[in-house]
Design a protein around this motif. Structure first.
Motif, PDB file in Angstrom:
ATOM      1  N   VAL A  93       0.888  -1.251  -0.124  1.00 55.71           N
ATOM      2  CA  VAL A  93      -0.034   0.163  -0.142  1.00 55.71           C
ATOM      3  C   VAL A  93       0.891   1.346  -0.028  1.00 55.71           C
ATOM      4  CG1 VAL A  93      -1.728   1.245   1.448  1.00 55.71           C
ATOM      5  CG2 VAL A  93      -1.820  -1.168   0.920  1.00 55.71           C
ATOM      6  N   TYR A  94       1.811   1.119   0.863  1.00 51.66           N
ATOM      7  CA  TYR A  94       2.819   2.208   0.884  1.00 51.66           C
ATOM      8  C   TYR A  94       3.644   2.490  -0.495  1.00 51.66           C
ATOM      9  CZ  TYR A  94       1.509   2.205   5.765  1.00 51.66           C
ATOM     10  OH  TYR A  94       0.710   2.189   6.978  1.00 51.66           O
ATOM     11  N   THR A  95       4.005   1.412  -0.924  1.00 54.07           N
ATOM     12  CA  THR A  95       4.836   1.564  -2.229  1.00 54.07           C
ATOM     13  C   THR A  95       3.998   2.071  -3.531  1.00 54.07           C
ATOM     14  OG1 THR A  95       5.969  -0.668  -1.581  1.00 54.07           O
ATOM     15  CG2 THR A  95       6.063  -0.037  -3.774  1.00 54.07           C
ATOM     16  N   ALA A  96       2.628   1.449  -3.287  1.00 59.24           N
ATOM     17  CA  ALA A  96       1.613   2.123  -4.237  1.00 59.24           C
ATOM     18  C   ALA A  96       1.855   3.561  -4.208  1.00 59.24           C
ATOM     19  CB  ALA A  96       0.251   1.340  -4.345  1.00 59.24           C
ATOM     20  N   LEU A 100       2.277   6.224  -6.981  1.00 58.10           N
ATOM     21  CA  LEU A 100       1.109   7.162  -7.433  1.00 58.10           C
ATOM     22  C   LEU A 100       1.667   8.629  -7.382  1.00 58.10           C
ATOM     23  CD1 LEU A 100      -1.745   5.115  -6.052  1.00 58.10           C
ATOM     24  CD2 LEU A 100      -1.512   5.533  -8.540  1.00 58.10           C
ATOM     25  N   LEU A 101       1.919   8.959  -6.311  1.00 53.75           N
ATOM     26  CA  LEU A 101       2.607  10.335  -6.049  1.00 53.75           C
ATOM     27  C   LEU A 101       3.631  11.084  -7.137  1.00 53.75           C
ATOM     28  CD1 LEU A 101       2.527  13.142  -4.492  1.00 53.75           C
ATOM     29  CD2 LEU A 101       4.164  11.773  -2.872  1.00 53.75           C
ATOM     30  N   PHE A 102       4.592   9.922  -7.389  1.00 49.94           N
ATOM     31  CA  PHE A 102       5.735  10.560  -8.209  1.00 49.94           C
ATOM     32  C   PHE A 102       5.043  10.683  -9.732  1.00 49.94           C
ATOM     33  CE2 PHE A 102       9.868   9.974 -10.186  1.00 49.94           C
ATOM     34  CZ  PHE A 102      10.389  11.106  -9.680  1.00 49.94           C
ATOM     35  N   LEU A 201       9.456   9.014   1.456  1.00 46.49           N
ATOM     36  CA  LEU A 201       8.692   8.718   2.538  1.00 46.49           C
ATOM     37  C   LEU A 201       7.789   7.763   2.484  1.00 46.49           C
ATOM     38  CD1 LEU A 201       8.563  12.328   3.918  1.00 46.49           C
ATOM     39  CD2 LEU A 201       9.815  10.486   4.795  1.00 46.49           C
ATOM     40  N   PHE A 202       6.955   7.821   1.236  1.00 50.11           N
ATOM     41  CA  PHE A 202       6.279   6.642   0.954  1.00 50.11           C
ATOM     42  C   PHE A 202       6.731   5.112   0.653  1.00 50.11           C
ATOM     43  CE2 PHE A 202       2.657   9.726   0.488  1.00 50.11           C
ATOM     44  CZ  PHE A 202       1.817   9.353   1.177  1.00 50.11           C
ATOM     45  N   LEU A 203       7.906   5.398  -0.206  1.00 44.21           N
ATOM     46  CA  LEU A 203       8.447   3.942  -0.717  1.00 44.21           C
ATOM     47  C   LEU A 203       9.385   3.213   0.390  1.00 44.21           C
ATOM     48  CD1 LEU A 203       9.648   5.358  -4.088  1.00 44.21           C
ATOM     49  CD2 LEU A 203       7.798   3.786  -3.868  1.00 44.21           C
ATOM     50  N   VAL A 204       9.923   4.148   1.003  1.00 47.92           N
ATOM     51  CA  VAL A 204      10.805   3.243   2.193  1.00 47.92           C
ATOM     52  C   VAL A 204      10.152   2.470   3.339  1.00 47.92           C
ATOM     53  CG1 VAL A 204      12.136   4.102   4.330  1.00 47.92           C
ATOM     54  CG2 VAL A 204      12.554   5.277   2.160  1.00 47.92           C
TER      55      VAL A 204
END
Length: 389
Positions: A93-96, A100-102, A201-204
């Protein structure tokens, strides 16, 4: 349905001002000029010419909505690593969310490139772009709060999460208040940096698990606390002082659009009312409304913020005076008063205000876009056949 969205929000003065509008922006960010612009200049060459710039803008917005919905489904209560039912939020979920943001960030950079490539740049495109940005700028911290969660030693109280959202949004407001007075949009360095940083910060936690931020950086300072300091410091030390200085130079060089201080501060009052009401409501709430449903309370804030900014953007582009107090502030004031004096109505009042603000903002956005499409005899999401060759 057609009649419902046929209201004319823009006056003849607005339209005349937009007819004479010329885009003026200054971007000195090294990351933007030496990395992102070269990347976008190359990427835009492979885009099909039938792809409308506004479609790219809207696609980026849809991705951000998907990010918010995804986090809402798996972590509506903003509890972070452990969702409401005690089940861990999946790492993907955090990877997605990071992806999505980038991607949304790059689509936002490509839309202007595509518009200039096709020769279809105009007031509608800029207004559409910046109007959507006014919502996206809220979605970013709104979604990021869920990464850190709440109610444990490595995160922040929800009220301080609200203040982070307010701080990020105010940075965006200051840039447009600056343009309202100078006619020039000075793009802050922090924009590109923040998009890269937030994506990471989402991907980590997506790659290493969301508890990766459950640590101390220096002494007893957590990652969330360090991020809080960075966010607030960025606005107070860079964005606001630079904007005030640019406004001073505009007055000194006699290029300022509004000469008196009262006129220059006209956009400030709606924003002041918005933030004072929300912070006061959160602090004095009989039902502790922010803790009860932070997603809904923050969504109400972000929708009102975006609406005020959209009206300011229309005013700055058409060189018309903006509202002293935007109309959405009045129901908000009434709702906060009802909540204070009739505590048993606080929760339904908040949800009613969320629905009212979403409906009102959506109506305004659709009507303005439709009115501009009619005025310029263009379609918002289609490229004229003569421009596709």
């Amino acid at each position: 349905m057609d009649k419902l969205f046929n209201y004319k929000y823009l006056t003849k003065k607005h339209l005349k001002g937009l007819d004479n509008y010329k885009y003026s922006a200054i971007d000195t960010s090294p990351l933007s000029n030496y990395v992102m612009h070269p990347l976008w200049n190359t990427t835009v060459k492979i885009l099909p010419k039938w792809l409308a710039p506004n479609l790219l803008t809207f696609a980026g917005f849809v991705l951000m909505v998907a990010l918010v919905v995804l986090l809402g489904v798996y972590d509506y209560g903003c509890h972070g690593p452990l969702a409401d039912d005690g089940v861990r939020v999946p790492d993907w979920v955090y990877t997605a969310c990071g992806v999505l943001l980038f991607v949304a960030y790059n689509l936002d950079g490509l839309d202007g490139k595509q518009a200039r490539r096709l020769g279809v740049s105009g007031p509608l495109g800029e207004m559409f772009d910046h109007g959507i940005d006014s919502y996206v700028v809220f979605f970013i911290p709104y979604g990021l709060i869920a990464v850190f969660g709440r109610d444990h030693e490595f995160t922040l109280p929800v009220i301080r999460g609200l203040l982070i959202v307010v701080s990020v949004c105010l940075n965006f407001f200051v840039s447009h208040w600056e343009k309202y007075n100078t006619g020039v949009l000075y793009l802050p360095w922090g924009y590109d940096i923040s998009m890269w940083a937030t994506s990471l910060l989402f991907l980590v936690p997506g790659l290493n698990g969301p508890t990766v931020y459950h640590t101390y950086l220096i002494g007893q300072v957590t990652v969330a606390q360090a991020l809080e300091v960075v966010v607030h410091t960025t606005g107070l030390v860079t964005t606001l002082p630079v904007a005030v200085y640019n406004l001073y130079l505009a007055h000194k060089n006699r290029t300022a659009i509004y000469k008196s201080i009262l006129e220059a501060l006209r956009p400030v009052w709606s924003m002041l009312v918005l933030n004072v009401v929300f912070i006061a409501w959160a602090v004095t709430s009989p039902s502790n409304i922010l803790e009860y449903d932070p997603k809904a309370f923050l969504l109400l804030y972000g929708t009102n913020f975006s609406h005020i900014l959209c009206r300011l953007i229309v005013a700055e582009m058409s060189k018309q005076r903006c509202d002293v107090i935007a109309w959405m502030c009045w129901p908000l004031l009434a709702g906060a008063a009802v909540s204070l004096y009739l505590p048993h109505l606080e929760v339904p009042t908040m949800y009613s205000l969320v629905l009212l603000s979403l409906a009102g903002h959506l109506h305004y956005a659709i009507c303005v876009v439709r009115q501009l499409c009619v005025h310029y005899k263009i379609s918002c999401f289609a490229v004229p056949k003569s421009k596709r060759k």
